[in-house]
Scaffold this active site. Structure first.
Site, PDB file in Angstrom:
ATOM      1  N   ASP A 179      72.835  47.649   5.034  1.00 13.77           N
ATOM      2  CA  ASP A 179      71.544  48.099   4.512  1.00 13.77           C
ATOM      3  C   ASP A 179      71.698  48.449   3.038  1.00 13.77           C
ATOM      4  O   ASP A 179      72.816  48.549   2.523  1.00 13.77           O
ATOM      5  CB  ASP A 179      70.980  49.265   5.325  1.00 13.77           C
ATOM      6  CG  ASP A 179      71.988  50.397   5.548  1.00 13.77           C
ATOM      7  OD1 ASP A 179      73.044  50.404   4.889  1.00 13.77           O
ATOM      8  OD2 ASP A 179      71.713  51.272   6.384  1.00 13.77           O
ATOM      9  N   ASN A 184      66.912  60.168  13.649  1.00 13.80           N
ATOM     10  CA  ASN A 184      65.743  59.647  14.373  1.00 13.80           C
ATOM     11  C   ASN A 184      66.096  58.415  15.200  1.00 13.80           C
ATOM     12  O   ASN A 184      65.217  57.704  15.669  1.00 13.80           O
ATOM     13  CB  ASN A 184      64.608  59.326  13.390  1.00 13.80           C
ATOM     14  CG  ASN A 184      65.004  58.271  12.370  1.00 13.80           C
ATOM     15  OD1 ASN A 184      66.137  57.780  12.371  1.00 13.80           O
ATOM     16  ND2 ASN A 184      64.093  57.929  11.484  1.00 13.80           N
ATOM     17  N   HIS A 216      67.855  55.746  14.070  1.00 16.87           N
ATOM     18  CA  HIS A 216      67.956  54.470  13.352  1.00 16.87           C
ATOM     19  C   HIS A 216      69.403  53.986  13.298  1.00 16.87           C
ATOM     20  O   HIS A 216      70.352  54.761  13.357  1.00 16.87           O
ATOM     21  CB  HIS A 216      67.313  54.541  11.958  1.00 16.87           C
ATOM     22  CG  HIS A 216      68.077  55.235  10.883  1.00 16.87           C
ATOM     23  ND1 HIS A 216      67.484  56.117  10.000  1.00 16.87           N
ATOM     24  CD2 HIS A 216      69.372  55.170  10.509  1.00 16.87           C
ATOM     25  CE1 HIS A 216      68.382  56.544   9.152  1.00 16.87           C
ATOM     26  NE2 HIS A 216      69.540  55.988   9.433  1.00 16.87           N
ATOM     27  N   GLU A 251      64.329  51.617  11.352  1.00 17.08           N
ATOM     28  CA  GLU A 251      63.662  52.874  11.670  1.00 17.08           C
ATOM     29  C   GLU A 251      62.896  52.758  12.988  1.00 17.08           C
ATOM     30  O   GLU A 251      62.682  51.646  13.491  1.00 17.08           O
ATOM     31  CB  GLU A 251      62.693  53.221  10.536  1.00 17.08           C
ATOM     32  CG  GLU A 251      63.379  53.492   9.193  1.00 17.08           C
ATOM     33  CD  GLU A 251      63.891  54.923   9.079  1.00 17.08           C
ATOM     34  OE1 GLU A 251      64.497  55.428  10.052  1.00 17.08           O
ATOM     35  OE2 GLU A 251      63.694  55.532   8.018  1.00 17.08           O
TER      36      GLU A 251
END
Ligand code: GLP
Length: 253
Positions: A77, A146, A148, A153
């Site tokens: 990423d 969360n 991810h 996401e």
């Protein structure tokens, strides 16, 4: 969900906090040695979780240069809209921590161009590259609070290969710790999609710390849902979760 053909058990390696980095490094090296690809393709996370593992790998490199000379690296990423020399770029972070210390030279690195003028063309470029050079042999992942993985996401679509996404406020808050404040955290990022991650021949999910305990429990025991992207790891057979006892405190009561 209809695309979940089979649910697999995650292989869990539980460590104490002191052993986490060493166990993660040894697990990665074991997978690398088992890999029969001439030039194994690996993708690696940034974040705080893998820093100890990278230190172990730097030490290992000193006496094992031949192993590292074969590796190809693909970025997992990357923040968007930053200049190539920006220290916040994940490629620059990994360059400092691992890629240059391990002599993984530019010709063996592939990543997103953060300042690409045409983001759609940029994600397409990575898709084409993966089509010609994949699959990933070893994917090492961190876990967002969360759920991810990479920057996939909550709500991420499972069959995407590469994406430009808007970072959630929770992720931006978490990333603020890296760059001394939210103002320094970009709003968008590129990420490999779930598809090439789940297609990797071997996957390690690294999780440490009590602040990851609630989300790790959901990843391991909750519903498999795109709202918790890491739960999709249970749809493939080759995943090892390396977690310290703090990260497993809820799961193991
Ligand atoms: C970041 C990165 C991930 C990383 C994760 C966990 O936002 N996109 O690649 O693995 O969040 O980071 P940390 O290890 O600092 O908790």
């Amino acid at each position: 969900m209809s695309y979940v053909k089979k649910i697999h058990d995650l292989h869990i390696v539980r460590t104490c906090s002191q052993d986490f980095a060493r166990v993660a490094a040894e697990s990665f090296l074991g997978a690398l040695k088992d890999c029969d690809t001439p030039s194994p393709l690996v993708t690696l996370p940034t974040g705080h979780t893998p820093l100890g593992m990278y230190e172990e790998l730097r030490t290992h490199h000193a006496n094992n240069k031949a192993l590292w000379n074969r590796i190809r690296y693909l970025a997992l990423d990357e923040y968007a809209d930053l200049k190539p020399d920006d220290p916040r770029l994940f490629q620059n972070w990994l360059d400092r921590e691992l890629l240059t210390p391990l002599s993984i030279n530019q010709d063996r690195r592939t990543g997103f161009r953060s300042d690409a003028a045409d983001p759609e063309a940029e994600t397409r470029r990575i898709e084409i590259w993966l089509d010609q050079n994949g699959p990933i042999d070893i994917a090492v992942l961190g876990l967002g609070t969360n759920g991810h993985i990479g920057f996939n996401e909550p709500g991420a679509v499972f069959n995407h290969v590469a994406n430009l996404i808007a970072l959630s406020s929770e992720t931006r808050q978490a990333n603020a710790a890296y760059w001394s404040g939210l103002d320094h955290v970009p709003e968008k990022a590129y990420t490999l999609g779930l598809k090439p991650i789940l297609d990797a021949r071997k996957i390690f999910l690294l999780v440490s710390g009590a602040h990851k305990s609630a989300i790790l429990d959901k990843v391991m025991n909750g519903p498999i849902t795109q709202d918790i992207p890491a739960s999709m790891l249970r749809t493939v057979p080759n995943v090892t979760v390396i977690a310290d006892k703090d990260a497993l405190e809820i799961t193991h009561g």
